[in-house]
Write an enzyme that holds these catalytic residues in place. Structure first.
Site, PDB file in Angstrom:
ATOM      1  CG  HIS A 166      -1.750   1.209   1.378  1.00 47.79           C
ATOM      2  ND1 HIS A 166      -1.732   2.015   2.494  1.00 47.79           N
ATOM      3  CD2 HIS A 166      -2.652   1.774   0.533  1.00 47.79           C
ATOM      4  CE1 HIS A 166      -2.590   3.003   2.351  1.00 47.79           C
ATOM      5  NE2 HIS A 166      -3.158   2.891   1.158  1.00 47.79           N
ATOM      6  CG  HIS A 182      -1.724   9.132   0.407  1.00 47.38           C
ATOM      7  ND1 HIS A 182      -2.235   9.886   1.450  1.00 47.38           N
ATOM      8  CD2 HIS A 182      -2.637   8.150   0.183  1.00 47.38           C
ATOM      9  CE1 HIS A 182      -3.395   9.393   1.822  1.00 47.38           C
ATOM     10  NE2 HIS A 182      -3.665   8.337   1.073  1.00 47.38           N
TER      11      HIS A 182
END
Length: 278
Positions: free
Chosen positions: A5, A40
């Site tokens: 992830h 992110h």
């Protein structure tokens, strides 16, 4: 499919692969309709550095190195990557242009214009079912460039929006129809790792739809799974993939009695667009 992830910096790629992942997920952020960074930002999962990043083109070129046989960086087990496309702030015209830009970026920097590029499968994950035009344009560009064959390597995930509530699976199915997608559908459900684990009701609903006679879903994955107990629960529900910050946790569970005879890591020969029949 065991997906690392938030793998947004190139230095993180071998770390996740060495920890057991056979796939990774990266967050692609845009400036207007231009995919610019793998990044992110804050907030993100507990225990992670939220601000690791790379330029989009460089990131794709590095993925190509790791998935091209004969390259010194090649990992045979690295078979798939998910691009989490942060298109939430784009208008409809920008969404279409973004689909064009991502297609051209992948074609040039990952597939090497169709000349012995990376071999991994790609899942394009979009945060809003209203952004189906991204997929239509993406496909049209590859066809216009003479590389329709590369669509065999591409899957799609439409999974939101999350607010005020998630769309029904029927609405998701309609969006895929509008996108011209029949097959190659991955669907995800999940929570950030600092949120309390719910009853997985939607995950169970997605798995049930996958296994139905008229199911439109090829594979189901769950995120972010960092605990041994959550891993076991997700596997018991029947997922095809798990996204995690700690791949070794999932590897440990896959080696446990009760799981090692039912599950194994996917290999390149496993078709990610084919629904597994028990």
């Amino acid at each position: 499919w065991l997906m690392g992830h938030m793998v947004n910096a190139v230095k993180q790629i071998p770390t996740f692969l060495n920890d057991g992942a056979n796939a990774i997920e990266a967050d692609i952020t845009f400036k207007g309709a231009v995919p610019t960074y793998s990044y992110h930002g804050t907030p993100c999962d507990f225990g992670r550095d939220c601000i690791r990043w790379e330029y989009f083109d460089v990131f794709l070129q590095t993925l190509r190195d790791y998935t091209t046989p004969g390259n010194s960086k090649y990992y045979e087990k690295f078979i798939l990557f998910v691009l989490d496309l942060k298109t939430g702030s784009l208008n409809n015209n920008e969404v279409r242009k973004a689909g064009e830009n991502v297609a051209k970026g992948l074609l040039k920097n990952y597939w090497n214009d169709g000349n012995s590029g990376g071999r991994a499968y790609v899942v394009l994950s979009l945060p809003d079912i209203a952004h189906y035009e991204f997929i239509r344009t993406f496909k049209e560009v590859l066809k216009a460039e003479g590389h329709e064959d590369l669509l065999d390597k591409v899957g799609y995930d439409l999974s939101g929006p999350y607010l005020p509530s998630l769309p029904s699976l029927d609405s998701v199915h309609e969006a895929f129809k509008k996108a011209g997608v029949d097959g190659h559908v991955w669907l995800s459900d999940g929570l950030t790792n600092w949120a309390p684990l719910g009853d997985m009701a939607r995950l169970k609903e997605i798995v049930k739809r996958r296994d139905s006679e008229n199911g439109f879903i090829s594979k189901v994955y769950y995120w972010s799974v960092d605990r041994y107990s959550t891993t076991r629960t997700a596997l018991d529900v029947g997922v095809d993939g798990i996204m995690t910050n700690f791949p070794y946790v999932i590897i440990d569970v896959l080696n446990e009695n009760g799981y090692k005879d039912k599950y194994r890591l996917a290999t390149y020969d496993d078709n990610p667009w084919e629904t597994f029949k028990k």
